[in-house]
Design a protein around this motif. Structure first.
Motif, short mmCIF file in Angstrom:
data_model
loop_
_atom_site.label_atom_id
_atom_site.label_comp_id
_atom_site.label_asym_id
_atom_site.label_seq_id
_atom_site.Cartn_x
_atom_site.Cartn_y
_atom_site.Cartn_z
N GLY B 52 3.70 -0.05 -1.19
CA GLY B 52 2.96 -1.20 -1.75
C GLY B 52 2.54 -2.16 -0.65
O GLY B 52 1.42 -2.67 -0.64
N PHE B 53 3.42 -2.36 0.31
CA PHE B 53 3.13 -3.25 1.44
C PHE B 53 1.91 -2.73 2.21
O PHE B 53 0.98 -3.47 2.51
CB PHE B 53 4.37 -3.33 2.34
CG PHE B 53 4.11 -3.89 3.71
CD1 PHE B 53 3.88 -5.23 3.89
CD2 PHE B 53 4.07 -3.05 4.82
CE1 PHE B 53 3.63 -5.76 5.16
CE2 PHE B 53 3.83 -3.56 6.09
CZ PHE B 53 3.61 -4.92 6.25
N ARG B 54 1.93 -1.42 2.53
CA ARG B 54 0.82 -0.83 3.29
C ARG B 54 -0.49 -0.95 2.51
O ARG B 54 -1.54 -1.23 3.05
CB ARG B 54 1.11 0.64 3.57
CG ARG B 54 2.15 0.81 4.65
CD ARG B 54 2.28 2.27 5.03
NE ARG B 54 3.40 2.46 5.93
CZ ARG B 54 4.36 3.36 5.74
NH1 ARG B 54 4.32 4.16 4.68
NH2 ARG B 54 5.33 3.49 6.61
N LYS B 55 -0.37 -0.71 1.20
CA LYS B 55 -1.58 -0.76 0.37
C LYS B 55 -2.18 -2.17 0.37
O LYS B 55 -3.39 -2.35 0.48
CB LYS B 55 -1.20 -0.36 -1.07
CG LYS B 55 -2.38 0.06 -1.90
CD LYS B 55 -2.87 1.41 -1.47
CE LYS B 55 -4.33 1.60 -1.81
NZ LYS B 55 -4.85 2.84 -1.24
N CYS B 56 -1.31 -3.17 0.24
CA CYS B 56 -1.80 -4.56 0.23
C CYS B 56 -2.45 -4.91 1.57
O CYS B 56 -3.50 -5.56 1.61
CB CYS B 56 -0.65 -5.53 -0.05
SG CYS B 56 -0.06 -5.45 -1.73
N LEU B 57 -1.82 -4.45 2.64
CA LEU B 57 -2.36 -4.70 3.97
C LEU B 57 -3.75 -4.07 4.10
O LEU B 57 -4.70 -4.71 4.55
CB LEU B 57 -1.41 -4.08 5.00
CG LEU B 57 -1.18 -4.81 6.30
CD1 LEU B 57 -0.63 -6.20 6.09
CD2 LEU B 57 -0.22 -4.01 7.19
N GLN B 58 -3.86 -2.81 3.67
CA GLN B 58 -5.16 -2.11 3.71
C GLN B 58 -6.22 -2.86 2.92
O GLN B 58 -7.34 -3.04 3.35
CB GLN B 58 -5.02 -0.73 3.06
CG GLN B 58 -4.48 0.36 3.94
CD GLN B 58 -4.28 1.64 3.14
OE1 GLN B 58 -4.71 1.74 1.99
NE2 GLN B 58 -3.62 2.61 3.74
#
Lengths: 388, 94
Positions: B52-58
């Motif tokens: 989820g963190f990576r997705k939000c960053l992307q």
């Protein structure tokens, strides 16, 4: 003579004198917030005639706002009862947090102005006015706060105070087109047409694509053109027509229509159409809620649950999809994703910590925990610096 | 608690790139004190929050870029992207 049902007999059909009462289900829900000695009652219900959910806001018993609920596309697919509930929950959450934030944001002019703008969109003039005045006290040349406060003063029925404030603001920052346009608008409201035109020309000089200023200029010429009798076909007021044409020049179809105009009435009609289009594009409510969430994250993070932020992002995405794809709103959306990333990093780190701290210590978890610890800290610092 | 977190966790693991905002929301509803003594549970939970963190960053980066494509002279998204670039460089070098 008595009045009976027979009196309303029409072609043999008796028309009932009693209005037929439709037994439509009520979904009304309400909640109250007490803050600084004032009562704010929120009410939400489904309007069967409009086929729309409405929320109403009462301040100390007086109705100040009655507006259609602005739910996301997905929320609109829920049963009516749930939609009513969600609409009330969202408004309650936003208003409560905004009222509480007043005592938490200190002297930050950006926060004071942003919160003031939020209250302005809720027709809470007193709350908005106090914050905007404070923003100006802490930043003497804060043009946006001057503009917002001037609008609050107009709504409070104080056009002269609004003019004084904007004249001062224009002297402090003569290169901000919005201030000239705002001042011109109040002049127009007060019947000072020549003064209004002077400032509209200045606004257009500063921003040659200033759509709203062209519309205001058109209105100024319509107001002064002869139009006492609508029965006669009055000639086109040339200046009003030119201003309208400039406003519409980016929209080829409308520009072509305006080109063919031959009467005063047609100019007036097209002006109203363009004004209506502009109102539909007005995103002040979206911007006000964006700034509220931005302030909530930076000024009161512990009271902004990650889920609430994620739902708000979902709503904002849905607004962007509905034709509000503006650069500043995209910048807000991106920033909210970064804020959510911060929450995610924190939750991931905690989960890995619990996994790694157990007897069956997992190496991968321990590594993830170490990596995230630094990243989360750095992201927290960056998130404080992101600008909107 | 609205959804069993393990369900959404498996989904997120399998479809990392497809993780939707709704899935992120359901993930945020997951309880952290559900299975107190199961390290695997917390490892999986951590993996999913990480996804989820990576997705939000992307998505953050993607939306800053869209903001710039709408208005190339808009300085704020450009500055924000610069800040993020520095953050990632710093995080990768550590």
């Amino acid at each position: 003579m008595t009045f009976s049902e027979e009196d309303l007999s029409f072609f043999g059909q008796v028309i009932s004198t009693q209005e037929e009462e439709a037994h439509l289900e009520s979904f009304r829900q309400a909640s109250e917030i007490i803050s600084h000695g004032n009562s704010y009652l929120l009410e939400s219900d489904y309007d069967w005639e409009e086929k729309q959910i409405y929320t109403r806001l009462y301040r100390n018993g007086s109705l100040v706002l009655n507006q259609a609920a602005d739910l996301s596309k997905k929320e609109c697919l829920r049963p009516i009862k749930e939609q009513v509930q969600v609409a009330l929950q969202i408004d309650h959450e936003n208003l409560k947090s905004a009222l509480e934030l007043r005592s938490k944001i200190g002297k930050n002019p950006f926060f004071l102005n942003g919160l003031g703008l939020f209250f302005y969109t809720k027709n809470l003039w007193q709350e908005a006015g106090e914050l905007l005045e404070k923003a100006i006290r802490h930043k003497k040349n804060y043009s946006r706060a001057y503009r917002n406060l001037s609008q609050v003063l107009v709504k409070m029925g104080l056009p002269n105070e609004s003019i004084n404030l904007l004249e001062k603001a224009v002297r402090l920052n003569p290169t901000f087109a919005d201030l000239h346009n705002a001042l011109a608008w109040v002049y127009l409201e007060s019947g000072r047409i020549q003064d209004a035109r002077h400032h509209l020309h200045l606004a257009i000089q500063l921003n040659p694509d200033y759509y709203e200023a062209y519309l205001n200029l058109c209105l100024s010429y319509l107001q002064s053109a002869p139009h006492q009798d609508f029965d006669q076909n009055l000639p086109v007021p040339q200046e009003a027509w030119e201003a309208l044409q400039k406003a519409a020049r980016l929209d080829k179809r409308t520009a072509a229509k305006i080109h063919k105009i031959t009467s005063w009435e047609e100019v007036s009609q097209q002006y109203l159409i363009l004004r209506d289009k502009q109102a539909a594009r007005d995103t002040i409510n979206i911007r006000a809620i964006c700034v509220l969430y931005y302030i909530r994250y930076l000024g009161d993070r512990e009271n902004l649950p990650s889920r609430t932020l994620a739902y708000f992002i979902l709503w904002l995405e849905s607004k962007l999809e509905q034709g509000n794809n503006f650069a500043d709103l995209r910048n807000y959306l991106a920033t909210f994703y970064m804020f959510l990333a911060g929450y995610m990093a924190e939750k991931a780190r905690r989960a890995f910590q619990r996994s790694g701290n157990s007897q069956h210590c997992n190496e991968e978890s321990a590594k993830n925990y170490r990596d995230l610890k630094g990243l989360e800290k750095a992201l927290r610092v960056v998130n404080q610096k992101l600008t909107v | 608690m609205t959804e069993e977190p393990a369900e959404s966790m498996d989904k997120a693991k399998a479809e990392l790139e497809l993780l939707s905002l709704e899935e992120i929301i359901s993930l945020l509803g997951g309880g952290e004190s559900e299975v107190l003594s199961d390290p695997d549970y917390y490892n999986r939970l951590g993996q999913n929050y990480l996804a989820g963190f990576r997705k939000c960053l992307q998505r953050g980066v993607k939306n800053y870029r869209i903001a710039l494509s709408i208005n190339p002279s808009f300085k704020k998204p450009l500055n924000n992207l610069e800040l993020l670039k520095n953050l990632l460089q710093q995080a990768l070098s550590e």
